[in-house]
Write an enzyme that holds these catalytic residues in place. Structure first.
Site, PDB file in Angstrom:
ATOM      1  N   ASP A  13       0.842  -1.161   0.060  1.00 54.00           N
ATOM      2  CA  ASP A  13      -0.088  -0.100  -0.115  1.00 54.00           C
ATOM      3  C   ASP A  13       0.619   1.214  -0.055  1.00 54.00           C
ATOM      4  O   ASP A  13       0.171   2.374   0.584  1.00 54.00           O
ATOM      5  CB  ASP A  13      -1.170   0.143   1.214  1.00 54.00           C
ATOM      6  CG  ASP A  13      -1.770  -1.239   1.164  1.00 54.00           C
ATOM      7  OD1 ASP A  13      -2.394  -1.657   0.173  1.00 54.00           O
ATOM      8  OD2 ASP A  13      -1.977  -1.723   2.379  1.00 54.00           O
ATOM      9  N   HIS A  41      -4.667  -2.369  -6.072  1.00 57.22           N
ATOM     10  CA  HIS A  41      -3.967  -1.012  -6.525  1.00 57.22           C
ATOM     11  C   HIS A  41      -5.046  -0.141  -7.067  1.00 57.22           C
ATOM     12  O   HIS A  41      -5.643  -0.653  -7.838  1.00 57.22           O
ATOM     13  CB  HIS A  41      -3.151  -1.413  -7.902  1.00 57.22           C
ATOM     14  CG  HIS A  41      -1.892  -2.226  -7.421  1.00 57.22           C
ATOM     15  ND1 HIS A  41      -0.966  -2.529  -8.145  1.00 57.22           N
ATOM     16  CD2 HIS A  41      -1.448  -2.338  -6.056  1.00 57.22           C
ATOM     17  CE1 HIS A  41      -0.135  -3.015  -7.545  1.00 57.22           C
ATOM     18  NE2 HIS A  41      -0.113  -3.087  -6.313  1.00 57.22           N
TER      19      HIS A  41
HETATM   20  P1  IMP Z   1      -2.668 -12.787   2.258  1.00 58.34           P
HETATM   21  O1  IMP Z   1      -1.684 -12.245   1.263  1.00 58.34           O
HETATM   22  O2  IMP Z   1      -4.154 -12.588   2.032  1.00 58.34           O
HETATM   23  O3  IMP Z   1      -2.357 -14.191   2.750  1.00 58.34           O
HETATM   24  O4  IMP Z   1      -2.632 -11.850   3.626  1.00 58.34           O
HETATM   25  C1  IMP Z   1      -1.315 -11.995   4.451  1.00 58.34           C
HETATM   26  C2  IMP Z   1      -0.755 -10.554   5.022  1.00 58.34           C
HETATM   27  O5  IMP Z   1      -0.481  -9.946   3.734  1.00 58.34           O
HETATM   28  C3  IMP Z   1      -2.047  -9.912   5.639  1.00 58.34           C
HETATM   29  O6  IMP Z   1      -1.567  -9.226   6.574  1.00 58.34           O
HETATM   30  C4  IMP Z   1      -2.730  -8.859   4.748  1.00 58.34           C
HETATM   31  O7  IMP Z   1      -3.130  -7.925   5.097  1.00 58.34           O
HETATM   32  C5  IMP Z   1      -1.176  -8.708   3.747  1.00 58.34           C
HETATM   33  N1  IMP Z   1      -1.575  -8.303   2.596  1.00 58.34           N
HETATM   34  C6  IMP Z   1      -1.733  -9.261   1.315  1.00 58.34           C
HETATM   35  N2  IMP Z   1      -2.019  -8.286   0.363  1.00 58.34           N
HETATM   36  C7  IMP Z   1      -1.925  -7.100   0.743  1.00 58.34           C
HETATM   37  C8  IMP Z   1      -2.001  -5.854  -0.053  1.00 58.34           C
HETATM   38  O8  IMP Z   1      -2.125  -5.705  -1.205  1.00 58.34           O
HETATM   39  N3  IMP Z   1      -1.592  -4.781   0.719  1.00 58.34           N
HETATM   40  C9  IMP Z   1      -1.259  -4.773   1.943  1.00 58.34           C
HETATM   41  N4  IMP Z   1      -1.164  -5.755   2.695  1.00 58.34           N
HETATM   42  C10 IMP Z   1      -1.414  -7.033   2.102  1.00 58.34           C
HETATM   43 MG    MG Z   2      -2.821  -1.859  -1.724  1.00 58.64          MG
END
Ligand code: IMP
Ligand code: MG
Length: 383
Positions: A13, A41
């Site tokens: 982010d 995004h």
């Molecule tokens: P997952 O990728 O859904 O397995 O989540 C694992 C960790 O990565 C969690 O803390 C999510 O909030 C974080 N996460 C996954 N994708 C994003 C993203 O695009 N932006 C910020 N955090 C992310």
């Molecule tokens: Mg994002």
């Protein structure tokens, strides 16, 4: 003519979507190398706002070639919908989906949710990412795009390594899009509170099938403060009014799940670590405008452990013991208007210039772009 990787330097982010959209004006191709529909995004063009999860940013540039690499895990239904939305807006976009990217199904999403309830509590996005990658590594039950008998998507399937290497060899400008950020990398992040892919520059080679030597530049995207969504350690997190300011002014809510993001001060030892892993050629600082109105701005410059100076480590057992040491900067009351910003860096308040100079000096990496709002136009290129 170059191949440029765009990498999140923090916990995702950082605003990579907007930056890639901006840089894509001079690119032939944007290739995404990791993750799946967990990413979010946001791209704003004029009055329209688009949210992408799977398709690389830059999708609205004329004749842009969009690659979804083998390192990704793809939810075919979500992808079909995103492709349709892009085509309506930009019929000239071309899609190339790796025939060996792995498929995410409803079953993975259910496993993800169940695991969150019963086992891990990582605070995942619930998009089935962990279970899909787990099956890929386990080589059991896994389905790849080539195995999927999907009439709509089949026409886009390619050996995308061949596509991207030949574009690079022809001297085209190619952007490599990383999703999430360095501290969410499954190897280099704050494990186990990470995502299941390599978000760092090495992931660009494996996730697209390109030699390391073909990457000319690695760009680190740095948000002017820090945010994190989901569970896990966050040493510079703010709980009071300043954290609230960052969340509200910065609109810090997850693009995929809508969850409020945790907010805190900039963490320079963490960024130095991130630079060590990725080797940033230059930096983009985003959301500088969000700091406007804070009387004082703090930056973590060091850590202490048991009263002694300590370096940054993403190890969970150690991170809890790290106490940030801050340096205080004066804030600025007003941010220049978009038209004032046409004057360049000199238009920024002195205090903001000092803040940027301090980051550059600390990391010994030049800042070449500053983003000060969600619109494409709110981007300052420092020459
Ligand atoms: P997952 O990728 O859904 O397995 O989540 C694992 C960790 O990565 C969690 O803390 C999510 O909030 C974080 N996460 C996954 N994708 C994003 C993203 O695009 N932006 C910020 N955090 C992310
Ligand atoms: Mg994002």
């Amino acid at each position: 003519m170059s191949t440029t990787a765009i990498i999140g330097s923090q916990w995702g982010d950082e605003g990579k979507g907007k930056i890639i959209d901006f840089l894509a004006q001079n690119a032939t191709c944007v290739a995404r190398f990791n993750g799946g529909a967990n990413a979010g995004h946001t791209v704003r063009i004029g009055k329209k706002t688009f949210k992408f999860h799977l398709i690389p940013s830059g999708a609205f540039r004329k004749n842009i070639k969009l690659i979804l690499g083998n390192g990704m895990v793809i939810d075919p239904e979500a992808l079909r919908e995103e492709i349709e939305n892009v085509k309506k807006e930009n019929p000239s976009a071309r899609f190339y989906i790796s025939d060996r990217a792995h498929v995410v199904t409803a079953r993975h999403m259910e496993l993800d949710r169940k695991s969150e309830e019963a086992e891990t509590q990582i605070g995942t996005t619930g998009r089935g990412i962990g279970p899909a990658y787990a099956e890929k590594m386990r080589r059991y039950k896994a389905v790849r795009m080539a195995d999927l008998q999907d009439k709509a998507l089949q026409k886009y399937l390619r050996d995308t390594s061949q596509v991207i290497n030949s574009l690079i060899d022809q001297g085209e400008n190619v952007l490599l899009e990383g999703a999430m950020g360095t501290l969410l990398d499954v190897d280099h992040g704050t494990y186990p509170f990470v995502t299941s892919s390599n978000t760092t520059v090495g992931g660009a080679c494996t996730g697209l099938g390109i030699p390391a030597g073909k990457i000319d530049e690695v760009v680190g995207v740095v948000k002017a403060y820090t945010t994190r969504v989901g569970e896990g350690p966050f040493p510079t997190e703010l709980s009071g009014a300043e954290g609230k300011h960052l969340r509200q002014v910065g609109n810090e809510y997850g693009a995929t799940t809508g969850r409020p993001r945790r907010c805190g001060w900039l963490d320079l030892p963490m960024l130095a670590y991130s630079h060590r892993i990725n080797g940033f050629s230059w930096l983009v600082v985003t959301k500088l405008d969000v700091l406007t109105g804070l009387r004082k701005i703090k930056v973590c410059t060091d850590y202490q452990k048991d009263g002694k100076k300590a370096g940054f480590t993403p190890l969970l057992t150690e991170m809890g013991k790290l106490k940030p040491v801050y340096r205080e900067f004066r804030g600025w009351e007003n941010f220049p208007s978009d038209s004032q910003m046409k004057r360049g860096l000199a238009a920024l308040p002195k205090a903001a210039q000092e803040y940027l100079a301090f980051i550059e000096d600390y990391l010994k990496v030049p800042i070449k772009v500053v983003s000060y709002g969600p619109d494409r136009k709110q981007t300052l290129v420092i020459s």
